[in-house]
Design a protein around this motif. Sequence first.
Motif, PDB file in Angstrom:
ATOM      1  N   ASP A 164       6.311  -0.484  10.124  1.00 59.85           N
ATOM      2  CA  ASP A 164       6.473  -0.178   7.888  1.00 59.85           C
ATOM      3  C   ASP A 164       4.421  -0.302   7.859  1.00 59.85           C
ATOM      4  O   ASP A 164       3.791  -0.355   8.571  1.00 59.85           O
ATOM      5  N   PHE A 165       4.582   0.268   6.432  1.00 62.14           N
ATOM      6  CA  PHE A 165       3.324   1.728   5.932  1.00 62.14           C
ATOM      7  C   PHE A 165       3.273   1.248   5.156  1.00 62.14           C
ATOM      8  O   PHE A 165       3.970   1.280   3.806  1.00 62.14           O
ATOM      9  N   ASP A 166       2.321  -0.144   4.617  1.00 64.03           N
ATOM     10  CA  ASP A 166       1.565  -0.372   3.703  1.00 64.03           C
ATOM     11  C   ASP A 166       0.428   0.868   3.018  1.00 64.03           C
ATOM     12  O   ASP A 166      -0.728   0.629   3.702  1.00 64.03           O
ATOM     13  N   TYR A 167       0.829   0.843   1.534  1.00 60.42           N
ATOM     14  CA  TYR A 167      -0.620   1.267   1.012  1.00 60.42           C
ATOM     15  C   TYR A 167      -1.855   0.790   0.984  1.00 60.42           C
ATOM     16  O   TYR A 167      -1.804  -0.530   0.835  1.00 60.42           O
ATOM     17  N   LYS A 168      -2.578   1.397   1.488  1.00 62.12           N
ATOM     18  CA  LYS A 168      -4.329   0.088   1.403  1.00 62.12           C
ATOM     19  C   LYS A 168      -5.088   0.373  -0.242  1.00 62.12           C
ATOM     20  O   LYS A 168      -5.693  -0.944  -0.567  1.00 62.12           O
ATOM     21  N   ASN A 169      -4.757   1.691  -0.607  1.00 68.34           N
ATOM     22  CA  ASN A 169      -5.690   2.220  -1.691  1.00 68.34           C
ATOM     23  C   ASN A 169      -5.150   2.878  -2.995  1.00 68.34           C
ATOM     24  O   ASN A 169      -5.905   3.307  -3.546  1.00 68.34           O
ATOM     25  N   ILE A 170      -3.876   2.084  -2.701  1.00 66.46           N
ATOM     26  CA  ILE A 170      -3.529   2.815  -3.701  1.00 66.46           C
ATOM     27  C   ILE A 170      -3.530   1.930  -5.659  1.00 66.46           C
ATOM     28  O   ILE A 170      -4.053   0.639  -5.798  1.00 66.46           O
TER      29      ILE A 170
END
Length: 275
Positions: free
Chosen positions: A107-113
């Motif tokens: 899993d790769f979650d967006y940090k600065n969306i």
Amino acid sequence: MKKIFSSILLCLVISTALLPFSALAADSEVPQLKAVSFKNATVTEDFSPSKHEYSLVLGNTEVTPTLDSYELEGDANLFVNYVYDNARHQTGIKVTVEYANGTLIYDFDYKNIEYHRENSDNYLREVMCNLGVVYPEINKDTTEYTIYIPRDLTVLELFAATRDTSAYCEVPNEISLTTEQELDIPLVVTASNGEKRVYSFAVRRTDKSSKDFASAIKRGDTESLVKNEIFYQRPEFMIIVVGTAAVALILLVLLKVGKRYTIEVDDSDENDFFA
């Protein structure tokens, strides 16, 4: 009786001794994802095959990141899927490594969306599928595409990425196919302002098996897969069929017209009955 008991005990001892080696052999069959990178995004931590959760920093928060490269050891396929929240906003990327005995998920979650104001961007950026080649490459001027698959594929897994992070595309992730079945798949991309764009993907089989297909994809030889579609689907075959039918029709018309003007109803050498 003692001999039977001794034999059973001996078998138990041997199986117990061999258990670690069998487990080691089973572990060795599990593939490993050694590295992965994305376009328009940077993984904030060093990647490790044993770590399954990461953060992604987007270069442009309005542009959907896509797979750039990866290093995979073992016999497996890698797929990229996008994670959405209840408002259909992208929140991250899910990378799945699928092999014969199971799956590995990263899993790769967006940090600065940052979801920007509504717009009309309802374009696809990329479409991926297991053992499939999309032709031509996704572009903003085309809405009709072909997905070439092996002749023996029975399950088609499909993944799509919109160009804009605030757009949404509902994709039938897994499609069961009967042997030799072909179909057309519509995909609808909805922009953040509600405007929709419909894409069409014609699934067509090739002459290659799944094993040959996978080998060609790993080599990066997708061009040969597109050229190896089943003969009756090839454009040149259709051109020959249509051209032959057109020539036959023209000859038939010319023959009828020729007969009409060349065959005489009366014999010019025959004497008139009333003369």
